[in-house]
Design a protein around this motif. Structure first.
Motif, PDB file in Angstrom:
ATOM      1  N   ALA A  19       0.849  -1.184   0.000  1.00 48.10           N
ATOM      2  CA  ALA A  19       0.000   0.000   0.000  1.00 48.10           C
ATOM      3  C   ALA A  19       0.886   1.235   0.000  1.00 48.10           C
ATOM      4  CB  ALA A  19      -0.905  -0.026   1.221  1.00 48.10           C
ATOM      5  N   PRO A  71       0.776   5.008  -0.927  1.00 45.72           N
ATOM      6  CA  PRO A  71       0.132   6.234  -1.379  1.00 45.72           C
ATOM      7  C   PRO A  71       1.140   7.137  -2.093  1.00 45.72           C
ATOM      8  CG  PRO A  71      -0.165   5.893   1.000  1.00 45.72           C
ATOM      9  CD  PRO A  71       0.821   4.884   0.522  1.00 45.72           C
ATOM     10  N   ALA A  88      -9.149   5.008  -1.206  1.00 44.73           N
ATOM     11  CA  ALA A  88      -7.777   4.482  -1.220  1.00 44.73           C
ATOM     12  C   ALA A  88      -7.793   2.972  -0.990  1.00 44.73           C
ATOM     13  CB  ALA A  88      -6.948   5.170  -0.137  1.00 44.73           C
ATOM     14  N   GLY A  89      -7.290   2.242  -1.982  1.00 46.59           N
ATOM     15  CA  GLY A  89      -7.232   0.783  -1.865  1.00 46.59           C
ATOM     16  C   GLY A  89      -8.585   0.092  -1.904  1.00 46.59           C
ATOM     17  N   LYS A  97      -7.196   5.552  -7.275  1.00 42.11           N
ATOM     18  CA  LYS A  97      -6.833   5.661  -5.860  1.00 42.11           C
ATOM     19  C   LYS A  97      -6.316   4.330  -5.300  1.00 42.11           C
ATOM     20  CE  LYS A  97      -8.064   9.957  -5.530  1.00 42.11           C
ATOM     21  NZ  LYS A  97      -7.004  10.982  -5.406  1.00 42.11           N
ATOM     22  N   SER A  98      -6.262   3.305  -6.139  1.00 39.66           N
ATOM     23  CA  SER A  98      -5.742   2.006  -5.697  1.00 39.66           C
ATOM     24  C   SER A  98      -4.411   1.654  -6.337  1.00 39.66           C
ATOM     25  CB  SER A  98      -6.755   0.890  -6.008  1.00 39.66           C
ATOM     26  OG  SER A  98      -7.866   0.977  -5.151  1.00 39.66           O
ATOM     27  N   TYR A 144      -1.542  -0.505  -4.599  1.00 36.07           N
ATOM     28  CA  TYR A 144      -2.108  -1.383  -3.571  1.00 36.07           C
ATOM     29  C   TYR A 144      -2.146  -2.813  -4.102  1.00 36.07           C
ATOM     30  CZ  TYR A 144      -3.697   2.582  -0.741  1.00 36.07           C
ATOM     31  OH  TYR A 144      -3.753   3.701   0.040  1.00 36.07           O
TER      32      TYR A 144
END
Lengths: 281, 240
Positions: free
Chosen positions: A21, A23, A94-95, A154-155, A158
């Motif tokens: 993960a 960011p 996110a993820g 946004k992933s 990940y």
């Protein structure tokens, strides 16, 4: 002893998942990571041009348009999608995509990104199947693709980690695996005919191998810009196109049949990072 | 064409009926009162009570996942395309599974029975026509963009999986056939080549290769043309 290691495996996988993960990581950095790890990178490296173009992926324009749409109050109920729960809580993106398909208690079924988005557009915003916002499923100019591309972006980085806690998640994944091997159609094809060995080609195109999570992680990284289509395409569109070449009839967008296949293929990439948005041939 | 067996489909249907009467659908358990009017959930069958094979069969043929009424170029429907015949069923092997001896024998016998030979014997056709057929991947696609057999002739799709002549890039799912003509044109070689194009399961049970003659993608003349492309000394396949 044996039992212990069986229990330890999912925990280890979860830890690996968290490790990826990242960011702020860019899709080109994620792809580079996959290539460096791969002993058979033929699929990942087949287009030097696409690798070069990835930082300037036209899909970023679609992401931008999608972000605007996502935050805009729309539909008969005049609300944004910021309260939509993609599985990690309302508004958490996110993820989220890398943990789909998953079971949603409010809908009582396993949903992929496409069908979950449509569900929120209906329940939160009040759109119906007849509205253009929901009806048009494909093309970079469609609301559905703008929104999906934004949400999925946004992933990036990940690890794919679709939950298998609910019995329906497991049932869909397992049925999807059977479908992957089920031969039918004029040419007797199943998915495995093209996607079960490394560095096999249809004409000049190197095919991703479902048994190689490094290949497969990029392969299932949708939405992706298709350079040959000049559009961003979804997972649902990839299923549709494969089945078209396999001489199958039209699969219905968002059907359980399509979600079962996507459940199996997402599970097959478990632990490897998603390249989002991706750029493909 | 092969006989389609509707046995599995009806078994699944029977199983679903049992599940309906059995009630207790897991698809209902997580529903909130608020989500109820959405009625997006056909709570008829409990997926979690089905085997993966039964659920897959249900999803493909019973759940409205595909356009089963979609017309096909051969005058059938989408349902017919998706319903497995005996060879397709026997050859739907899971991960790492290989065909067992009994199945192999059965598949080879079914394949042998499917092959029809030209009345005047097997002869080579026109390699130039065969070249175009070998390259073409047109035909029999339906889904969102159906092929129109009036506008285009269905091809043999050979290049998708095989390297043939070196002037075009072929795939490598199947073996390279460059220089195939070195095998000669004895009656045995003609029969072997014809058989493999017509129904390759007669030699390679559960191969990935389609049954181009047996399912009617290619007719006998087209097979003869593709054979000429493979075996004629003047064909680019044999001029390296």
């Amino acid at each position: 002893m044996l039992k212990k290691s069986v229990l330890a495996l999912p925990i280890a996988l979860a830890v690996i998942g968290m490790a990826y993960a990242a960011p702020g990581q860019k899709p080109e950095e994620t792809l580079d990571e996959l290539i460096k790890k791969s002993p058979n990178p033929g699929y990942l490296t087949q287009s030097p041009q696409n690798i070069m173009m990835l930082p300037d992926n036209p899909a970023w324009d679609v992401v931008e348009a999608g972000e605007k749409l996502f935050k805009e109050a729309r539909g008969p109920k005049n609300v944004s999608l910021e309260k939509c729960d993609f599985g990690k809580g309302p508004g958490v993106l996110a993820g989220a995509h890398t943990e789909l398909p998953r079971y949603f208690a409010d809908a009582g079924k396993v949903m992929d990104l496409d069908s979950r988005l449509v569900y929120c557009m209906k329940t939160l915003q009040g759109f119906t199947n007849d509205d253009a916002a929901i009806k048009q499923k494909h093309g970079s100019d469609s609301d559905i693709m703008k929104l999906q591309t934004y949400i999925a972006s946004k992933s990036n980085g990940y690890a794919w980690n679709p939950p298998m806690n609910h019995p329906l998640e497991k049932a869909m994944r397992d049925a999807g695996e059977v479908m992957f091997y089920r031969r039918a159609g004029t040419m007797d094809f199943n998915c495995a005919a093209c996607h079960s060995q490394s560095e096999k080609r249809i004409r000049a195109s190197v095919l991703p191998n479902v048994y190689d999570p490094l290949d497969w992680s990029k392969a299932i990284s949708w939405p992706a810009q298709r350079t040959s289509h000049d559009h961003v395409r979804s997972s649902q569109h990839r299923v549709l196109e494969c089945l078209w070449q396999m001489r199958y009839p039209n699969i219905k967008n968002g059907s359980d049949a399509s979600i079962a296949l996507i459940s199996f293929w997402t599970d097959a990439a478990r632990g490897q990072p998603a390249v989002l948005p991706d750029l493909k041939r | 064409m092969f006989k389609k067996t509707p046995v599995a489909a009806s078994l699944v249907a029977a199983a679903s009926l049992l599940l309906i009467t059995g009630g207790c659908s897991a698809t209902n358990t997580g529903k909130t009162a608020e989500a109820k009017p959405a009625a997006a959930v056909p709570a008829k069958v409990d997926y979690t009570k089905m085997t993966p094979a039964a659920l897959a069969e249900y999803l493909v043929l019973e759940s409205d996942g595909f356009d089963l009424k979609q017309p096909t170029q051969e005058g059938t429907t989408g349902r017919h395309r998706l319903t497995q015949d005996e060879i397709q069923k026997a050859c739907s092997l899971g991960k790492g599974k290989e065909v067992d001896d009994k199945t192999r024998e059965k598949v080879m016998a079914l394949a042998a029975a499917s092959i029809k030979y030209p009345e005047g014997g097997i002869k080579l056709g026109d390699w130039k026509k065969g070249r175009e057929l070998a390259w073409s991947g047109y035909g029999f696609r339906t889904a969102h963009n159906p092929d129109d057999h009036v506008k285009g002739t269905p091809g043999g799709n050979c290049y998708n999986c095989h390297q043939l002549a070196t002037d075009r890039t072929g795939g490598n799912i199947g073996p390279a056939l460059t220089g195939y003509g070195a095998r000669g044109t004895s009656p045995d070689m003609l029969k072997y080549t014809y058989d493999v194009i017509y129904n390759p399961h007669v030699y390679f049970a559960c191969t990935n290769m389609p049954r181009m003659g047996a399912v009617g993608v290619l007719n006998q003349q087209q097979i003869a043309d593709i054979m000429a492309y493979l075996l004629d000394p003047n064909s680019p396949v044999n001029k390296q």
